[in-house]
Design a protein around this motif. Structure first.
Motif, short mmCIF file in Angstrom:
data_model
loop_
_atom_site.label_atom_id
_atom_site.label_comp_id
_atom_site.label_asym_id
_atom_site.label_seq_id
_atom_site.Cartn_x
_atom_site.Cartn_y
_atom_site.Cartn_z
N LYS A 15 0.80 -1.28 -0.08
CA LYS A 15 -0.09 -0.02 0.00
C LYS A 15 0.85 1.17 0.15
CE LYS A 15 -3.81 2.68 0.69
NZ LYS A 15 -4.70 3.08 -0.18
N SER A 21 -3.96 -0.37 -4.55
CA SER A 21 -4.73 0.70 -4.35
C SER A 21 -5.86 0.69 -3.45
CB SER A 21 -5.29 1.57 -5.67
OG SER A 21 -6.19 0.54 -6.38
N TRP A 22 -6.00 -0.32 -2.77
CA TRP A 22 -6.89 -0.86 -1.93
C TRP A 22 -7.06 0.23 -0.70
CZ3 TRP A 22 -5.16 -6.42 -0.05
CH2 TRP A 22 -5.10 -7.35 -1.55
N SER A 23 -8.19 0.39 -0.34
CA SER A 23 -8.58 1.08 0.88
C SER A 23 -7.77 0.62 2.16
CB SER A 23 -10.30 1.04 1.26
OG SER A 23 -10.36 1.27 2.62
N TRP A 24 -7.53 1.51 3.11
CA TRP A 24 -6.65 0.99 4.15
C TRP A 24 -7.57 0.24 5.20
CZ3 TRP A 24 -1.80 1.22 4.98
CH2 TRP A 24 -1.10 2.10 4.40
N VAL A 27 -6.65 -3.22 3.68
CA VAL A 27 -5.17 -3.64 4.13
C VAL A 27 -5.18 -4.20 5.52
CG1 VAL A 27 -2.87 -2.46 4.47
CG2 VAL A 27 -4.16 -1.87 2.45
#
Length: 57
Positions: A15, A21-24, A27
């Motif tokens: 990340k 590009s995932w959301s936190w 993650v």
């Protein structure tokens, strides 16, 4: 637990490097998702137990 720590570190590194590009939220999902699933399961069992104890036959 070593694999779990490695997975968290890997996802955070990916990340921060911009590779994913995932959301936190996703993650950190390996940390919070099992807790949420367990709470929902235990809560569902408690509700079912209460319903069965208070059922009028």
């Amino acid at each position: 637990m070593k694999l779990f720590g490695f997975l968290i570190g890997l996802l955070i590194g990916l990340k921060l490097a911009g590779i994913i590009s995932w959301s936190w939220w996703w993650v950190f999902a390996p940390i919070w998702l099992p807790i949420v699933i367990e709470v929902l399961y235990v809560g569902g069992c408690r509700v079912l137990e209460w319903l069965l104890d208070n059922a009028k036959y």
